[in-house]
Design an enzyme around this catalytic site. Structure first.
Site, short mmCIF file in Angstrom:
data_model
loop_
_atom_site.label_atom_id
_atom_site.label_comp_id
_atom_site.label_asym_id
_atom_site.label_seq_id
_atom_site.Cartn_x
_atom_site.Cartn_y
_atom_site.Cartn_z
N VAL A 1 -66.68 -38.37 -7.02
CA VAL A 1 -67.02 -39.47 -6.12
C VAL A 1 -65.89 -39.72 -5.13
O VAL A 1 -66.10 -39.74 -3.91
CB VAL A 1 -67.34 -40.74 -6.94
CG1 VAL A 1 -67.48 -41.95 -6.03
CG2 VAL A 1 -68.62 -40.53 -7.74
N LEU B 1 -74.25 -39.91 -5.29
CA LEU B 1 -74.23 -38.47 -5.00
C LEU B 1 -74.42 -37.63 -6.26
O LEU B 1 -74.07 -38.05 -7.36
CB LEU B 1 -72.93 -38.08 -4.30
CG LEU B 1 -71.58 -38.31 -4.99
CD1 LEU B 1 -71.26 -37.22 -5.98
CD2 LEU B 1 -70.49 -38.38 -3.94
N LYS C 1 -77.10 -49.24 -10.07
CA LYS C 1 -76.65 -47.88 -10.38
C LYS C 1 -77.15 -47.44 -11.77
O LYS C 1 -77.71 -46.35 -11.94
CB LYS C 1 -75.11 -47.83 -10.30
CG LYS C 1 -74.49 -46.51 -10.67
CD LYS C 1 -74.89 -45.40 -9.72
CE LYS C 1 -74.56 -44.05 -10.27
NZ LYS C 1 -73.32 -43.47 -9.89
N ASN D 1 -80.05 -44.44 -12.46
CA ASN D 1 -79.78 -43.24 -13.26
C ASN D 1 -80.64 -43.21 -14.52
O ASN D 1 -81.12 -42.16 -14.94
CB ASN D 1 -78.30 -43.16 -13.62
CG ASN D 1 -77.50 -42.48 -12.51
OD1 ASN D 1 -78.08 -42.01 -11.52
ND2 ASN D 1 -76.20 -42.43 -12.64
N PHE E 1 -87.43 -34.82 -10.01
CA PHE E 1 -86.93 -35.12 -11.37
C PHE E 1 -88.03 -35.08 -12.43
O PHE E 1 -88.04 -35.86 -13.36
CB PHE E 1 -86.15 -36.46 -11.38
CG PHE E 1 -84.74 -36.24 -10.87
CD1 PHE E 1 -84.54 -35.95 -9.53
CD2 PHE E 1 -83.66 -36.24 -11.72
CE1 PHE E 1 -83.27 -35.67 -9.04
CE2 PHE E 1 -82.38 -35.97 -11.25
CZ PHE E 1 -82.20 -35.69 -9.91
N GLY F 1 -86.95 -29.02 -19.09
CA GLY F 1 -85.86 -28.06 -19.30
C GLY F 1 -85.17 -28.32 -20.62
O GLY F 1 -85.75 -28.91 -21.53
N CYS G 1 -73.08 -38.24 -15.74
CA CYS G 1 -73.69 -39.54 -15.47
C CYS G 1 -74.85 -39.91 -16.38
O CYS G 1 -74.79 -40.92 -17.07
CB CYS G 1 -74.17 -39.59 -14.02
SG CYS G 1 -72.80 -39.66 -12.87
N LYS H 1 -74.17 -40.70 -20.15
CA LYS H 1 -73.28 -41.85 -20.29
C LYS H 1 -73.94 -43.13 -19.80
O LYS H 1 -73.82 -44.18 -20.42
CB LYS H 1 -71.99 -41.51 -19.54
CG LYS H 1 -71.31 -42.61 -18.78
CD LYS H 1 -70.01 -42.14 -18.17
CE LYS H 1 -70.01 -42.05 -16.67
NZ LYS H 1 -70.19 -43.21 -15.89
C1 UDX Z 1 -76.83 -37.83 -11.21
C2 UDX Z 1 -77.64 -38.68 -10.21
O1 UDX Z 1 -78.73 -37.90 -9.70
C3 UDX Z 1 -76.78 -39.20 -9.09
O2 UDX Z 1 -77.52 -40.06 -8.23
C4 UDX Z 1 -75.61 -39.96 -9.70
O3 UDX Z 1 -74.72 -40.42 -8.70
C5 UDX Z 1 -74.84 -39.09 -10.69
O4 UDX Z 1 -75.75 -38.60 -11.69
P1 UDX Z 1 -75.86 -35.33 -11.28
O5 UDX Z 1 -75.49 -35.64 -12.69
O6 UDX Z 1 -74.84 -34.72 -10.39
O7 UDX Z 1 -76.36 -36.67 -10.52
O8 UDX Z 1 -77.09 -34.32 -11.31
P2 UDX Z 1 -78.68 -34.39 -11.25
O9 UDX Z 1 -79.12 -33.43 -10.23
O10 UDX Z 1 -79.16 -35.77 -11.16
O11 UDX Z 1 -79.07 -33.77 -12.67
C6 UDX Z 1 -78.71 -34.41 -13.90
C7 UDX Z 1 -79.25 -33.63 -15.06
O12 UDX Z 1 -80.67 -33.72 -15.12
C8 UDX Z 1 -78.97 -32.13 -15.04
O13 UDX Z 1 -78.64 -31.70 -16.34
C9 UDX Z 1 -80.25 -31.50 -14.58
O14 UDX Z 1 -80.41 -30.18 -15.00
C10 UDX Z 1 -81.24 -32.42 -15.23
N1 UDX Z 1 -82.56 -32.42 -14.57
C11 UDX Z 1 -82.68 -32.90 -13.30
C12 UDX Z 1 -83.66 -31.95 -15.26
O15 UDX Z 1 -83.58 -31.51 -16.41
N2 UDX Z 1 -84.89 -32.01 -14.63
C13 UDX Z 1 -85.04 -32.49 -13.37
O16 UDX Z 1 -86.19 -32.52 -12.89
C14 UDX Z 1 -83.92 -32.95 -12.68
#
Ligand code: UDX
Length: 429
Positions: free
Chosen positions: A11, A153, A204, A208, A249, A253, A260, A263
């Site tokens: 960040v 982000l 926030k 999440n 999302f 998987g 994030c 936690k």
């Molecule tokens: C996340 C939030 O999206 C972001 O807004 C916040 O600031 C920080 O946390 P990040 O952890 O970087 O971001 O990744 P993200 O793309 O959100 O994916 C998080 C997890 O979810 C990954 O393990 C990803 O593989 C998983 N995921 C995401 C899925 O299993 N399926 C999805 O459809 C999307």
């Protein structure tokens, strides 16, 4: 404007570099000399596409200044952002010790009117603690306002997420601070959500946790589709086309990971508990996420029977593509469970091997994706790296001992692989 970011994790570093690129003078304060010296040379501690170039460009232009010195940076700044880590404690609460400690250091170095804004993810109510510290430690005659400006982000697309966010949330009860923060964000074209401290902090966690809930929902639909013989990808396409739901999302998987979601879901459950509310929906989100990882191992047992001595190739270790981050990566639990069953693991990841090698014992790292498949009884895909999509499965078939594939990210056309002689299992197909 002149601003300071305290903290140079994802960040702090990304936001600082982007706002320096907008023409501001941006100080980034760290506490380890070695790391700051590297940053000054443009050597960055994380893998994030485009970040190294952006940092180097703005360091050269003298708009991005790395320092250990709170006085040099804070005293010259209109706004000071707190962007340090808030890792979970054993009970799932966010550890605020660094946030509170840097708040004190910031306060002591304030000169003139300054806005202190938290970007770190902090539980609702943290603002009261930080404001108390700022008031207590600021030099006499100086003025300070506080704001909560959470960051949304994602790793892997952090720069573009910062330049083109879906919204900018500014939580403050001072009009003067709000005006300054609105001006600071004016190069960005995004809706503003202007609110108070507590609301901004909750947004926030709520965002999440909602996204984590979508993923667990998709994973449950995938499980049910497998039991019913339905195609989860079509089901999710069908529901995601409804604008009220949205198609993002919803990819099933091996479970969500990263710094994030795991936690923040835990922290929101804990915040609710502290306020005598049982957020049981989120407890299920967590349980389903654990099941998603165990389900990969169950599939491996179903394919191979006893896993003792079986050679399993793992494609992808990072918690998602385009990052080297291994924090709470599903691969950790999955590999541990496979090893407990006696499987021999060979793995490949384009970026995360260095971080992974600090976590795993007895994992052999292959030099490329194809080498992972050599003599393997089973290939498991855990990260959706682009370079895995284009693999030639006729080559893989020749190299594997037994053509078993668990496609944990649904990267490949199921029918095509089955026709080519693979025993293929995806998620929900
Ligand atoms: C996340 C939030 O999206 C972001 O807004 C916040 O600031 C920080 O946390 P990040 O952890 O970087 O971001 O990744 P993200 O793309 O959100 O994916 C998080 C997890 O979810 C990954 O393990 C990803 O593989 C998983 N995921 C995401 C899925 O299993 N399926 C999805 O459809 C999307």
């Amino acid at each position: 404007m002149t601003v300071t970011f305290v903290g140079h994790g994802y960040v702090g570093l990304v936001t600082a570099a982007v706002f320096a690129d907008f023409g501001n003078t941006v100080y980034v304060v760290g506490h380890t000399e070695e790391k700051i010296e590297k940053l000054k040379k443009g050597i960055i501690p994380i893998y994030e596409p485009g970040l190294e170039e952006l940092v180097k460009k703005n360091v050269t232009a003298k708009r991005l200044i790395f320092t250990l010195d709170f006085k040099e940076s804070v005293s010259k700044s209109d706004i000071v952002f707190i962007a340090v880590g808030t890792p979970p404690t054993k009970t799932g609460d966010a550890d605020l010790s660094t946030v509170l400690q840097v708040a004190e250091q910031i306060a002591q170095n304030i000169k003139g009117y300054t806005v202190v804004a938290t970007k770190s993810t902090v539980p609702t109510g943290t603002n009261k603690k930080v404001r108390r510290i700022l008031e207590e430690y600021k030099p006499k005659g100086t003025e300070v306002d506080y704001a909560s400006v959470p960051e949304f982000l994602r790793e892997g697309s952090a720069i573009s997420d910062t330049v083109h966010p879906d919204r900018i949330v500014i939580g403050t009860e001072s009009k003067r601070a709000q005006d300054l923060l609105v001006k600071f964000h004016s190069p960005i074209n995004a809706p503003l959500v202007l609110t108070n401290f507590d609301t901004a902090e909750l947004i926030k966690y709520a965002a999440n946790s909602f996204l984590a809930m979508k993923i667990s929902y998709a994973n449950s639909i995938a499980k049910l589709s497998e039991l019913l013989g339905a195609d989860a990808l079509k089901v999710l396409e069908g529901i995601g086309a409804d604008k009220r739901i949205g198609n993002m999302f919803l990819s099933p998987g091996p479970g969500y990971g990263g710094s994030c979601f795991p936690k923040d879901v835990k922290a929101l459950i804990s915040i609710a508990k502290d306020n005598d509310y049982s957020f049981s929906l989120l407890e299920d989100v967590e349980n389903i996420n654990q099941q998603a990882k165990r389900d990969i191992v169950r599939k491996a047992r179903r394919m191979l029977g006893d896993l003792r001595g079986k050679k399993i190739g793992i494609l992808g270790l990072a918690y998602k593509a385009n990052t080297d981050d291994m924090r709470d990566a599903p691969a950790i639990d999955i590999i541990n469970l496979l090893q407990n069953d006696g499987a021999k693991i060979t793995a490949y990841d384009p970026k995360a091997v260095e971080n992974a090698s600090q976590i795993f014992k007895n994992v052999t790292y292959a030099k490329d994706a194809y080498s992972v498949t050599d003599d393997a009884d089973l290939l498991i895909v855990l990260t959706e790296w682009n370079e895995f999509v284009e693999l030639d499965f006729s080559v893989i078939k020749r190299r594997m001992k037994n053509p078993n594939v668990i496609d944990g990210r649904n990267l490949y056309p199921a029918e095509k692989l089955r026709k080519a002689g693979f025993n293929y299992i995806g998620i929900g197909r």
